[in-house]
Design an enzyme around this catalytic site. Structure first.
Site, PDB file in Angstrom:
ATOM      1  CD  GLN A 116      -2.825  -0.992   2.784  1.00 12.54           C
ATOM      2  OE1 GLN A 116      -3.739  -0.389   2.023  1.00 12.54           O
ATOM      3  NE2 GLN A 116      -2.700  -1.355   3.816  1.00 12.54           N
ATOM      4  CB  ALA A 174       5.995  -5.019   6.864  1.00  6.38           C
ATOM      5  CE1 TYR A 175       3.262 -13.664   7.427  1.00  2.00           C
ATOM      6  CE2 TYR A 175       2.252 -12.262   9.198  1.00  2.00           C
ATOM      7  CZ  TYR A 175       2.460 -13.428   8.439  1.00  2.00           C
ATOM      8  OH  TYR A 175       1.615 -14.479   8.571  1.00  2.00           O
ATOM      9  CE1 TYR A 194       2.809  -5.894  11.060  1.00  2.00           C
ATOM     10  CE2 TYR A 194       1.482  -4.703  12.976  1.00  2.00           C
ATOM     11  CZ  TYR A 194       2.184  -4.587  11.856  1.00  2.00           C
ATOM     12  OH  TYR A 194       2.136  -3.642  10.585  1.00  2.00           O
ATOM     13  CE  LYS A 217       6.493  -3.238  11.010  1.00  7.65           C
ATOM     14  NZ  LYS A 217       7.213  -3.176   9.806  1.00  7.65           N
ATOM     15  CD1 TRP A 228      -5.085   1.469  13.304  1.00  7.01           C
ATOM     16  CD2 TRP A 228      -7.165   2.326  13.195  1.00  7.01           C
ATOM     17  NE1 TRP A 228      -5.661   1.103  14.492  1.00  7.01           N
ATOM     18  CE2 TRP A 228      -6.857   1.744  14.527  1.00  7.01           C
ATOM     19  CE3 TRP A 228      -8.410   3.180  12.872  1.00  7.01           C
ATOM     20  CZ2 TRP A 228      -7.933   1.707  15.381  1.00  7.01           C
ATOM     21  CZ3 TRP A 228      -9.256   2.891  13.780  1.00  7.01           C
ATOM     22  CH2 TRP A 228      -9.242   2.386  15.034  1.00  7.01           C
TER      23      TRP A 228
END
Ligand SMILES: NC(=O)c1ccc[n+]([C@@H]2O[C@H](COP(=O)([O-])OP(=O)(O)OC[C@H]3O[C@@H](n4cnc5c(N)ncnc54)[C@H](OP(=O)(O)O)[C@@H]3O)[C@@H](O)[C@H]2O)c1
Length: 310
Positions: free
Chosen positions: A13, A61-62, A126, A130, A151
């Site tokens: 994104q 990223a995962y 997660y 991170k 978000w």
């Protein structure tokens, strides 16, 4: 003076938007998962050696927050180990690193916006992976900027906004958690803000001293905050006004008319998910504004702009 930029994660994104904007800074080599597998450290080293960048921007990223609970090893490889390898390899060639992290490093126990000084305490895999990625970058000694955002939504990919649009074409009642607050942020605004910051640092070629001076973590989200219910209501409000012609919208709704008439607030514990989420993860962006003079628009304004694009 033009610099060489290596963008990792060009299909995500934020990555897609960065691929459009970073060429303002110089020559960009952009890699997606097909060209670079982040779970493979040798592959990372080879890619960096061959691109020999002045600046590395890692937007990969995962990000599957729930799936990470059952795929911890893979999530750790991508979110924690890979950023460490990128930073170490970058340091060897004197490249700066820009990386993205998340509001989910925090536990949500506060009720005022989290600053960069607040102590992280992630509540899910997660968030832990991170946070480990942030630490690996910091420990590498590479000059770096880590933007923590939250978000994220965009016109394609998997995100909360597109899920609400899909469900609004399928159901009259949407059940949405009411006890999670954050700052919904359009990926385009993140990429634009990051590019503005980088333009300051690279305007006369890469300014190593400036980058060293500003190295660290910066929160970068939309201004304001919303609960998931408020965000959903705003999405439906925009969708009802929207003419509906663009491909992204038709794909998101599968060309169905909106039939959702009500949003029913539910508590997180009534809506079980594998990963626990912070109830409050609003981030203060003051450091970003103070250091770079950059402030992202209010989330409601961003949503309006998002729906204004055909
Ligand atoms: N999405 C959010 O709500 C959110 C919230 C807070 C922070 N962030 C952070 O913001 C940054 C950008 O997020 P985003 O929403 O733009 O992410 P995204 O849309 O999920 O994109 C991530 C990209 O990483 C790639 N990737 C995943 N695993 C990989 C691997 N093993 N090797 C190489 N590439 C791999 C993905 O490839 P494929 O396209 O092949 O899957 C994808 O293109 C990330 O650091 C994320 O943690 C995101």
């Amino acid at each position: 003076m033009s610099i060489r930029v290596l963008l990792i994660g060009k299909n995500g994104q934020v990555g897609r938007e960065l691929a459009e904007m970073l060429p303002r800074l110089g020559d960009v080599t952009a890699l997606g998962r097909n060209e670079l597998h982040l779970e493979n450290p040798d592959h990372i080293r080879d890619s960096i050696k061959s691109a020999h960048p002045d600046l590395i921007v890692n937007a990969a990223a995962y990000n599957a927050v729930d799936r990470a609970e059952s795929e911890e090893e893979f999530a750790h490889a991508v979110n924690a180990e890979a950023p460490g390898v990128i930073a170490e390899e970058g340091k060897k060639i004197g490249a700066g690193l820009v990386h993205f992290s998340t509001d989910y490093v925090f536990d949500g126990a506060k009720d005022t916006p989290y600053t960069e000084e607040d102590i992280p305490n992630p509540q899910n895999t997660y968030g832990r992976t991170k946070l480990a990625g942030e630490k690996a970058i910091q420990q590498s000694g590479a000059r770096h900027i880590i933007f923590r955002t939250s978000w994220v939504y965009s016109h394609s990919g998997g995100n909360f906004l597109l899920s609400i649009l899909r469900l609004a074409g399928e159901r009259q009642e949407l059940r949405v958690v009411s006890d999670q607050s954050g700052a919904p942020t359009w990926s385009r605004e993140i990429a634009a803000a990051a590019t503005t910051v980088l333009a300051q640092i690279t305007k006369n070629g890469i300014d190593g001293d400036r980058l060293a001076n500003v190295s660290g973590i910066y929160h970068m989200t939309a201004s304001g905050s919303a609960s998931r219910v408020q965000f959903s209501e705003a999405i439906l409000e925009e969708a009802r006004k929207y003419s509906g012609g663009a491909n992204w919208y038709r794909t998101a709704t599968a060309d169905r008319p909106l039939i959702a008439t009500r949003i029913t607030p539910v508590r997180s514990d009534e809506y079980p998910a594998p990963a626990k989420r912070a109830t409050y993860s609003v981030l203060s962006n003051e450091r970003l504004t103070r250091t770079f003079g950059v402030r992202l628009p209010h989330w409601r304004e961003q949503l309006n702009s998002f729906f204004s694009l055909e």
